[in-house]
Structure formats: structure tokens, C-alpha cells
Design a protein around this motif. Sequence first.
Motif, mmCIF file in Angstrom:
data_model
loop_
_atom_site.group_PDB
_atom_site.id
_atom_site.type_symbol
_atom_site.label_atom_id
_atom_site.label_comp_id
_atom_site.label_asym_id
_atom_site.label_seq_id
_atom_site.Cartn_x
_atom_site.Cartn_y
_atom_site.Cartn_z
ATOM 1 N N ARG A 141 2.823 5.064 -49.860
ATOM 2 C CA ARG A 141 2.226 3.972 -49.067
ATOM 3 C C ARG A 141 1.041 3.325 -49.761
ATOM 4 O O ARG A 141 0.776 2.150 -49.584
ATOM 5 C CB ARG A 141 1.778 4.493 -47.698
ATOM 6 C CG ARG A 141 2.958 4.868 -46.849
ATOM 7 C CD ARG A 141 2.615 5.044 -45.399
ATOM 8 N NE ARG A 141 3.884 5.156 -44.656
ATOM 9 C CZ ARG A 141 4.260 4.311 -43.731
ATOM 10 N NH1 ARG A 141 3.524 3.271 -43.444
ATOM 11 N NH2 ARG A 141 5.395 4.478 -43.098
ATOM 12 N N LEU A 144 2.143 0.397 -51.720
ATOM 13 C CA LEU A 144 3.083 -0.511 -51.058
ATOM 14 C C LEU A 144 2.628 -1.969 -51.116
ATOM 15 O O LEU A 144 3.411 -2.870 -51.419
ATOM 16 C CB LEU A 144 3.281 -0.081 -49.596
ATOM 17 C CG LEU A 144 4.361 -0.824 -48.812
ATOM 18 C CD1 LEU A 144 5.723 -0.614 -49.454
ATOM 19 C CD2 LEU A 144 4.389 -0.368 -47.369
ATOM 20 N N GLN A 148 4.684 -5.049 -52.869
ATOM 21 C CA GLN A 148 5.180 -6.195 -52.104
ATOM 22 C C GLN A 148 4.645 -7.509 -52.662
ATOM 23 O O GLN A 148 5.353 -8.518 -52.686
ATOM 24 C CB GLN A 148 4.816 -6.050 -50.616
ATOM 25 C CG GLN A 148 5.546 -4.907 -49.905
ATOM 26 C CD GLN A 148 7.051 -5.021 -49.997
ATOM 27 O OE1 GLN A 148 7.659 -4.538 -50.946
ATOM 28 N NE2 GLN A 148 7.666 -5.656 -49.025
ATOM 29 N N ASN A 178 17.065 5.263 -42.431
ATOM 30 C CA ASN A 178 16.007 5.345 -41.426
ATOM 31 C C ASN A 178 16.287 6.536 -40.512
ATOM 32 O O ASN A 178 17.167 6.475 -39.665
ATOM 33 C CB ASN A 178 15.974 4.043 -40.617
ATOM 34 C CG ASN A 178 14.946 4.093 -39.513
ATOM 35 O OD1 ASN A 178 14.143 5.022 -39.471
ATOM 36 N ND2 ASN A 178 14.962 3.107 -38.633
ATOM 37 N N ILE A 190 15.813 -2.178 -48.504
ATOM 38 C CA ILE A 190 14.403 -2.006 -48.812
ATOM 39 C C ILE A 190 13.817 -3.357 -49.223
ATOM 40 O O ILE A 190 14.545 -4.329 -49.376
ATOM 41 C CB ILE A 190 14.172 -0.914 -49.886
ATOM 42 C CG1 ILE A 190 14.766 -1.315 -51.231
ATOM 43 C CG2 ILE A 190 14.728 0.415 -49.450
ATOM 44 C CD1 ILE A 190 14.386 -0.376 -52.336
ATOM 45 N N GLY A 192 11.358 -4.754 -47.336
ATOM 46 C CA GLY A 192 10.580 -5.174 -46.172
ATOM 47 C C GLY A 192 10.797 -6.622 -45.765
ATOM 48 O O GLY A 192 11.774 -7.271 -46.143
ATOM 49 N N ASN A 193 9.828 -7.131 -44.991
ATOM 50 C CA ASN A 193 9.953 -8.479 -44.435
ATOM 51 C C ASN A 193 9.907 -9.563 -45.498
ATOM 52 O O ASN A 193 10.488 -10.633 -45.322
ATOM 53 C CB ASN A 193 8.823 -8.735 -43.420
ATOM 54 C CG ASN A 193 9.044 -7.934 -42.150
ATOM 55 O OD1 ASN A 193 10.174 -7.586 -41.844
ATOM 56 N ND2 ASN A 193 7.985 -7.631 -41.438
#
Length: 240
Positions: A141, A144, A148, A178, A190, A192-193
Motif C-alpha cells: 500500500r 500504491l 497509480q 477479491n 487491477i 483501480g479506478n
Amino acid sequence: EVYGEFGSGKSQVTHQLCVNVQLPQEHGGLGGSAIFVDTEDTFRPERIDDMVRGLEDDAIEALLDQYEIDGSPGDDETMETLLEAVLDNIHVAKAFNSNHQILLAEKAQEIASESQEEEFPVRILCVDSLTAHFRAEYVGRGELAERQQKLNKHLHDLMRVGDLNNTAVVVTNQVASNPDSFFGDPTQPIGGNILGHTSTFRIYLRKSKGNKRIVRLVDAPNLADGEAVMRVENEGLKPE
């Protein structure tokens, strides 16, 4: 964006698109060339060979005309010459880490813009896979946010290639499981947004019986969600 677990056919899709993009428009192609950024050592010229030989005879004849090769689809020497012409129109670059991958996207922009004046301009850019290096290099994390940010910049570089050169951009993406999901499919793409918002079309591939794969349209601006079945055969990807 095409995502799915290993063996679901993501690399097969990118290989098939590199062949199909070279077909004339009346045969479903764009009469152009391809750039293939390979991050997982997946590009196989012999697979392109299978797919060219697996095309319908009229599509092969159209390619022979386009590349001004004399001969018929049944002739081995003619097919060898055709295969060389098809491979010549796929620019392959191997990315060794995420920074190199980002540089290759910039180089792809140069190649694509220079090619627009040529007979077979770049009409598709494939990245297989987009996320492998980022996933391996930025673990946990704590990293991360940085991952990104870099991924976001890289995606916008790729989109610029598409926007400036009228080129389709196709990326493959890995999935993660998940563990919280008790119902439905636990696999999620993977990235993310950032990746979710940037991809215009999201396609999810999953394995079915034998050589069948279920192709699910997850997100598209102008199409309803839906599913179809394709088969991964020696001759390439075929509709069910």
C-alpha cells in the motif's frame, strides 16, 4: 482493455488484432500496420503464422493483392512471402521494466506519426500486458499512490498515440482475486479506478469448456453489456 486470468486468451486477442488490422476495410481490417509492446515475453511470430494461414481464402487473396504478391493461398512459397510482409508490418518492442515501458509509449508516438504518410500507417497499438511491470515493481500500500500516478501518465501517453494518429489502442490487464466476495465472480482487474475510467471499452475473458472462451463486455459508452463465445483454435480466434 481486455482483462482475465492467465490462459484466458488475452495475448491471443492482441495477436489476432495485429493480423486483422492489416486486412483491407472490406474484409474487416483497417489496411494498416501494428505496434506491439511486449512486457511479458508473449509475442510469438509463429502464432501470427498460424493466424494468417487460418484466414478465409478471400481474406488471404485480399492481403496478397494489397502487398502485391503473385500466387495463390494454397502455395507454400506464396504464403511464406505473405507471412514476411505481415510480420514486417508489426513493430514489436520488448519492455524490460515500467520506466522502459513508458519510454516505449513515447517512441510508439514517433513511429505512429511518421507512419501516417506511408502506405500502411499504424492503426493499432497493443500493450500486453499493461500492468505486469507496475504490479511487480510497486508492492504494498505504501507504493500504491506512486504506482497509480505513473500508470495514469502512461495511460495518457498511450491515449495520445490513439488520438493524434487515428489509432486503436488495446491493452491487456491482469486480475486479482477479491477474497471478500461471497457471491459471483471474485476476479477483478487491477489498476483501480484510474484504469477503469480511462478504458473506453472493457472486455472480460474467462475460460469455458475446452477451447471456448466467454467474452463479456463490461463497459462501453455506446453498447449494452453482453456476452459472446469464441474459440481459441490453431487457426486463430473463431466465433462460436
